[in-house]
Motif scaffolding. Sequence first.
Motif, short mmCIF file in Angstrom:
data_model
loop_
_atom_site.label_atom_id
_atom_site.label_comp_id
_atom_site.label_asym_id
_atom_site.label_seq_id
_atom_site.Cartn_x
_atom_site.Cartn_y
_atom_site.Cartn_z
N ARG A 60 0.95 -0.84 0.09
CA ARG A 60 -0.26 0.08 0.31
C ARG A 60 0.74 1.25 0.03
O ARG A 60 1.69 1.77 1.33
N THR A 97 2.87 -11.99 0.44
CA THR A 97 1.46 -11.93 -0.69
C THR A 97 1.89 -11.74 -2.30
O THR A 97 1.04 -11.42 -1.90
N GLU A 102 -6.18 -9.34 -4.50
CA GLU A 102 -7.15 -8.13 -3.60
C GLU A 102 -7.56 -8.68 -2.86
O GLU A 102 -7.14 -7.65 -2.02
N ASP A 103 -8.53 -9.52 -2.56
CA ASP A 103 -9.66 -9.36 -1.75
C ASP A 103 -8.83 -9.69 -0.20
O ASP A 103 -8.77 -9.62 0.65
N TYR A 104 -7.89 -10.62 -0.76
CA TYR A 104 -7.35 -11.34 0.40
C TYR A 104 -6.35 -10.48 1.04
O TYR A 104 -6.40 -10.06 2.08
N HIS A 106 -6.99 -6.95 1.09
CA HIS A 106 -7.91 -5.81 1.30
C HIS A 106 -8.07 -6.05 2.66
O HIS A 106 -8.32 -5.94 4.13
N THR A 107 -8.85 -8.00 3.08
CA THR A 107 -9.07 -8.15 4.27
C THR A 107 -7.60 -8.38 5.78
O THR A 107 -7.50 -8.24 6.63
N ARG A 109 -5.72 -6.00 5.40
CA ARG A 109 -5.62 -4.36 5.84
C ARG A 109 -6.84 -4.01 7.14
O ARG A 109 -6.88 -3.60 7.84
N ILE A 110 -7.84 -4.79 6.64
CA ILE A 110 -8.88 -4.48 7.43
C ILE A 110 -8.73 -4.79 8.64
O ILE A 110 -9.00 -4.07 10.46
#
Length: 240
Positions: A60, A97, A102-104, A106-107, A109-110
């Motif tokens: 990021r 990574t 990208e979904d993983y 994002h998870t 990051r959250i």
Amino acid sequence: MNFFRKLLGLGPKALSNVRPKPATQSTIKEGTINYNMDNVYPILTTGKTTEYKLNNEFVRTVHQRENMYADLICIYIFMDPETSDVNGQVDAFQIITENENEDYVHTLRINSEINFDKLDLPFSFWNETGQKLDYKILSCPISPSSTSKILSKKHMLEAHKMLGTDELFVSIPLSDVIFVVRQDLNDDNFSHFLAIHNYIMLDKANKSKILCEDLFVIKDGEISGILPFEQISKELLKKE
């Protein structure tokens, strides 16, 4: 005389003791380990890091500009609670990574942001300059997690409250050092604060830990602007 000390009219005397005191730190390890999302945290580093693997990794980008010393980026680590010693030090592993989607990421990051908000790493008022200060500086003990506080609205709202202001300047000159002041400092106090920031960044002993030469403007707990210092960038790039 140091260029920036001359520029700011601070004379030849060097600042002393300008880094916060160390805290319990994590040791970055290499290897394969099973991890869960409960102990994943964000870590700030740069595109020039040699401590972390960046090739083919999802990263990021937090801040970049033309002619900057290095892009400021965020990656994720797992802090293994099973390795905690008597001093509270734990082993930390970078989460690789390159084979994820990208979904993983994002998870990651959250969950890392949720976990970081729960981290007990409070700000305190700081003055290790050996001088009487006419303004207040916040910092926290040296730790790889310290600079990540700039990404946390919860932690930055704490800084707003402690300094009694809606706008802040944040300095993250090294990978384990953070300083926070009011945005409305007078010229003399701002020059002094900038001298601390510059001195730390241009100290040869800190070269491997350089993080960001620019100052961040924080409003309502979030990054709202950047105060760039291209002259520092030039000085850093000349030293490579």
